[in-house]
Scaffold this motif. Structure first.
Motif, PDB file in Angstrom:
ATOM      1  N   SER A 630       0.824  -1.211   0.000  1.00 27.36           N
ATOM      2  CA  SER A 630       0.000   0.000   0.000  1.00 27.36           C
ATOM      3  C   SER A 630       0.856   1.258   0.000  1.00 27.36           C
ATOM      4  O   SER A 630       0.389   2.333  -0.366  1.00 27.36           O
ATOM      5  CB  SER A 630      -0.931   0.005   1.213  1.00 27.36           C
ATOM      6  N   THR A 637      -3.574   5.908  -9.894  1.00 26.63           N
ATOM      7  CA  THR A 637      -4.662   6.098  -8.939  1.00 26.63           C
ATOM      8  C   THR A 637      -4.428   7.380  -8.155  1.00 26.63           C
ATOM      9  O   THR A 637      -3.296   7.873  -8.055  1.00 26.63           O
ATOM     10  CB  THR A 637      -4.752   4.905  -7.966  1.00 26.63           C
ATOM     11  N   GLU A 639      -5.252   7.497  -4.996  1.00 25.60           N
ATOM     12  CA  GLU A 639      -5.195   7.088  -3.591  1.00 25.60           C
ATOM     13  C   GLU A 639      -3.982   7.700  -2.896  1.00 25.60           C
ATOM     14  O   GLU A 639      -2.921   7.853  -3.491  1.00 25.60           O
ATOM     15  CB  GLU A 639      -5.035   5.562  -3.482  1.00 25.60           C
ATOM     16  N   LYS A 703      -9.321  -3.483   0.399  1.00 28.34           N
ATOM     17  CA  LYS A 703      -9.761  -3.246  -0.975  1.00 28.34           C
ATOM     18  C   LYS A 703      -8.733  -2.433  -1.769  1.00 28.34           C
ATOM     19  O   LYS A 703      -8.516  -2.682  -2.959  1.00 28.34           O
ATOM     20  CB  LYS A 703     -11.103  -2.528  -0.976  1.00 28.34           C
ATOM     21  N   ALA A 704      -8.076  -1.477  -1.120  1.00 29.39           N
ATOM     22  CA  ALA A 704      -7.086  -0.666  -1.832  1.00 29.39           C
ATOM     23  C   ALA A 704      -5.972  -1.535  -2.402  1.00 29.39           C
ATOM     24  O   ALA A 704      -5.458  -1.275  -3.494  1.00 29.39           O
ATOM     25  CB  ALA A 704      -6.502   0.383  -0.878  1.00 29.39           C
ATOM     26  N   THR A 706      -6.282  -4.968  -3.058  1.00 35.66           N
ATOM     27  CA  THR A 706      -6.824  -5.846  -4.106  1.00 35.66           C
ATOM     28  C   THR A 706      -7.004  -5.071  -5.406  1.00 35.66           C
ATOM     29  O   THR A 706      -6.779  -5.612  -6.494  1.00 35.66           O
ATOM     30  CB  THR A 706      -8.156  -6.462  -3.668  1.00 35.66           C
ATOM     31  N   ASP A 707      -7.407  -3.796  -5.302  1.00 34.01           N
ATOM     32  CA  ASP A 707      -7.522  -2.971  -6.513  1.00 34.01           C
ATOM     33  C   ASP A 707      -6.162  -2.785  -7.162  1.00 34.01           C
ATOM     34  O   ASP A 707      -6.024  -2.840  -8.382  1.00 34.01           O
ATOM     35  CB  ASP A 707      -8.120  -1.603  -6.167  1.00 34.01           C
ATOM     36  N   ARG A 708      -5.158  -2.553  -6.328  1.00 33.65           N
ATOM     37  CA  ARG A 708      -3.802  -2.370  -6.849  1.00 33.65           C
ATOM     38  C   ARG A 708      -3.302  -3.657  -7.513  1.00 33.65           C
ATOM     39  O   ARG A 708      -2.672  -3.624  -8.575  1.00 33.65           O
ATOM     40  CB  ARG A 708      -2.869  -1.952  -5.711  1.00 33.65           C
ATOM     41  N   ALA A 710      -5.126  -5.922  -8.908  1.00 33.67           N
ATOM     42  CA  ALA A 710      -5.866  -6.057 -10.171  1.00 33.67           C
ATOM     43  C   ALA A 710      -5.229  -5.193 -11.256  1.00 33.67           C
ATOM     44  O   ALA A 710      -5.096  -5.625 -12.407  1.00 33.67           O
ATOM     45  CB  ALA A 710      -7.326  -5.663  -9.962  1.00 33.67           C
ATOM     46  N   ARG A 711      -4.810  -3.969 -10.882  1.00 33.83           N
ATOM     47  CA  ARG A 711      -4.171  -3.094 -11.876  1.00 33.83           C
ATOM     48  C   ARG A 711      -2.822  -3.665 -12.312  1.00 33.83           C
ATOM     49  O   ARG A 711      -2.464  -3.604 -13.485  1.00 33.83           O
ATOM     50  CB  ARG A 711      -3.976  -1.684 -11.287  1.00 33.83           C
TER      51      ARG A 711
END
Length: 722
Positions: A630, A637, A639, A703-704, A706-708, A710-711
């Protein structure tokens, strides 16, 4: 997969005024051949301490409390400094974080590049001679015992075969040395002629006399070897004679056109020489030594085929057959000795499994067991059995820790009791001390005894497995490995590194690491280089001895992002071209995304997660790994980067439970009470977190993250989704 390095249960602490700091706490990992292992973690996690322990350069206040570091059948924690001299910088090299601190600011770069080559040359010759002679003697003995079987005439024939192998092996190296000297002269001549033609064109000479003398010297060395110049030898002689007449030992302006013509012709010949295929010197050595005839004049590819066939028919076919038989015999003989050693190990184990150990009995038993195990080692195996090789030194070392600890514990207990009483007196008076009582430095005698037993049990289990299940061995392949071993060590004996040769190699190394205009750069000082170029120089110095293992200790931290990428790409390409095994240390997980085969995540002196690059980036399991992911910058993103809350624990007072618990918002009650074991997730992936326990509550990856992930998969990991 072949292991190049094995770290087992390593424990390293440091003495400080505040108490003993536990820097590395019982870590284990293997480095495989041709692999890049990344060790990732915050500052103070123990990464650099681990690398310095491997290289034997820990600070003077360090205490290696346990474990082993196995390389080439040696425990690097136990070898003497004299033995380490042949390993450090030679077999295992290191690139440090700040390149400027690794370079001497008042010494030219060229001097720093060639220094190691010249210093290591004599030591390598000595060790190569010892390895070659001792192994050949063992090989001859096994050959005679396996093939002669009491036949004196056959025994003498086999001994003669070994002497002949020794004789032509060294002849092959002499031939190769002469060839390489001439070839290196040709390469230097090309560079010198290029410079000279440029200066002729620009009419800008500084030292004409020296320049032309150097070219004549190099060209003269070049035609000393027929295999380099071939049919051009007479042309070279003629051109050198013309150059001497035209120039008179220096370059005169009125003779520039004629001088340029001669130099251009010389350069064309040198270029042709460098393009030629290299002869097969091993088989040539046999032909020159025993054929009694001159080498036939034919193109190199045809010559190589002729020499290989001749040597095979007259010597190598029979030699390889006898060698395979000798290796088979030696393996069977030493399997019998392993059975005897195993029986003795089982019988004597109880000596170390008593309530109180007897010092004299333990050390006498250790001597007896060590002799039995060392006798059972088949020293004709090129890939060494590290467990057997290191048994004796490990057992003696662990016994010393136990028995020395008995005396140390009395002193440690007295010191700790005195400090505790002082602390308690202050508390009783209503004062609140600003300091804590450091933990006792007493040796854990039960743990020391368990380590002694584990040392014996490891060999028992290892030998039982070898003897019960056997080993699938390819003796033809092992014969080829043995012959390669002889070639390499014969090369080490004969190969003398001269100043000229060292300079040539240094220039080639500078080219290999991406430094241009090498002859000019060779004479410059470190301050004349940029940060990225200085790091390239440090890499070249590390490669000067052609090491097996390269340790990179945060080599890109002091560089800007674009230069970081170039250095990482360079390290990757060198790994492939030189077949290196690499340990890459960094605090930035993103740096190793495209270069690590496996990743070990460290925190507070322990490995908390280990797996392949795909495991760690796409299926992270430890909350600390989530935090590192993270914190990675992501331009795709908006974020905010998440900082890890809090600070690492004070390792003078190591936590009872998981060291990351105080900073972990997913921590369970047990995290504060007990250290988690390594939970196995897959064949390649494991992590030390109680969240993986079957009874633990289900916690999803944030989630932050898992999104990363996925990217990352969408961008460059589509293959991993299949």
């Amino acid at each position: 997969m072949e292991k190049k390095l094995s770290v087992n249960n390593l424990v390293v602490s440091f003495r400080t005024p505040a108490g003993k700091v536990q820097a590395v706490r019982n870590i284990s990992f293997d480095l495989n051949k041709g692999e890049t292992l990344a060790i990732v973690g915050e500052s103070g996690s123990g990464k650099s301490v681990t690398s310095k322990a491997i290289l034997g350069i820990l600070a003077g206040n360090s205490i290696v409390e346990g474990g082993s570091i196995i390389y080439d059948g040696m425990d690097l924690l136990k070898v003497s400094e004299d033995d380490f001299y042949h390993i450090r910088g030679d077999k295992i090299a290191m690139i440090f974080q700040d390149p400027l601190s690794s370079l001497n600011p008042i010494m030219r770069i060229g001097k720093q590049l060639t220094e190691a080559m010249l210093l290591k040359g004599k030591a390598r010759q000595k060790s190569s001679r010892q390895a070659f002679n001792s192994t050949l003697a063992l090989f001859e003995k096994a050959m005679v015992e396996s093939s002669a079987k009491g036949d004196a005439a056959r025994a003498e024939q086999l001994k003669t075969m070994c002497r002949n192998f020794d004789k032509f092996e060294f002849k092959h190296i002499e031939l190769e040395q002469a060839y390489m000297t001439a070839r290196e002269a040709a390469a230097e001549a090309v560079d010198a002629i290029k410079d000279t033609l440029f200066h002729i064109e620009k009419n800008a000479f500084e030292d004409e006399k020296y320049t032309i003398k150097e070219i004549i010297r190099l060209a003269g060395q070049m035609f000393n070897d027929y295999l380099v110049c071939g049919e051009d030898i007479e042309n070279v002689k003629q051109l050198l004679s013309e150059l001497q007449k035209v120039s008179g030992g220096e370059i005169r302006k009125k003779e520039y056109p004629e001088t340029a013509r001669i130099l251009t012709s010389l350069r064309e010949i040198a270029d042709r020489a460098l393009e030629k295929e290299e002869p097969d010197f091993f088989n040539m050595g046999y032909y020159v030594t025993f054929a009694g005839e001159a080498l036939p004049e034919m193109p190199v590819p045809e010559l190589n085929e002729f020499l290989r066939k001749y040597t095979d028919e007259h010597f190598m076919e029979e030699f390889r057959s006898c060698a395979a038989e000798a290796l088979t015999y030696s393996a069977a003989e030493h399997d019998g000795l392993k059975k005897e050693a195993l029986k003795l190990l089982k019988e004597k184990r109880e000596v170390f499994d008593k309530e109180e150990l007897d010092r004299a009995v333990c050390f006498e038993t250790a001597r007896e067991l060590t002799q039995a195990v060392e006798k059972s080692i088949d020293r004709l195996e090129i890939q060494k059995d590290s467990i057997a090789y290191t048994f004796g030194v490990s057992l003696r070392s662990n016994l010393q820790i136990y028995f020395n600890g008995i005396g140390k514990n009395k002193k440690a207990a007295a010191v700790h009791e005195k400090q505790q009483k002082k602390y308690d007196r202050l508390v009783q008076k209503g004062k609140k001390p600003s300091w804590k009582v450091p933990p006792s430095t007493a040796v854990d005698l039960e743990l020391a005894k368990a380590t002694i037993l584990a040392c014996v049990d490891r060999v028992i289990d290892h030998y039982k497995e070898l003897l019960e299940h056997g080993r699938e061995r390819d003796y033809d392949r092992e014969t080829r490995q043995l012959i390669t071993f002889f070639k390499e060590n014969a090369s080490g004996v004969v190969l003398k590194v001269t100043k000229t040769m060292a300079k040539y190699r240094a220039l080639k190394l500078m080219e290999e690491v991406g430094i241009s205009d090498t002859r000019k750069r060779y004479r410059q000082y470190p301050f004349e280089f940029s940060g990225g170029m200085r790091q390239r120089i440090v890499i070249a110095i590390a490669l000067a001895a052609d090491p097996d293992i390269l340790i990179c200790d945060e080599p890109t931290t002091a560089l800007d992002v674009t230069i970081q990428a170039q250095i990482l790409e360079l390290i990757n390409s060198l790994k492939e071209s030189r077949h290196l095994s690499i340990i890459f240390i960094t605090h930035d997980l993103g740096v190793v995304a495209n270069m690590a085969d496996r990743i070990a995540v460290m925190y507070a002196g322990k490995i908390v997660e280990m797996g392949t690059s795909e495991d760690v980036f796409y299926s992270p399991a430890h909350p600390y790994t989530w935090a590192l992911l993270s914190a990675m910058p992501d331009v795709e993103t908006n974020e905010r980067l998440e900082a890890i809350p809090g600070t690492p624990p004070n390792m003078v007072y190591p936590p009872v439970g998981d060291a990351f618990a105080d900073r972990n918002k997913y921590a369970l009650k047990i995290d504060f009470e007990m250290q988690p074991p390594m939970f196995r997730i897959s064949e390649t992936h494991q992590a030390a977190t109680w969240l993986l326990h079957p009874d633990a509550p289900k916690v999803e990856i944030p989630k932050a993250i898992t999104d990363r992930i996925a990217r990352m998969k969408a961008k460059g990991g589509a293959d991993h989704e299949r």
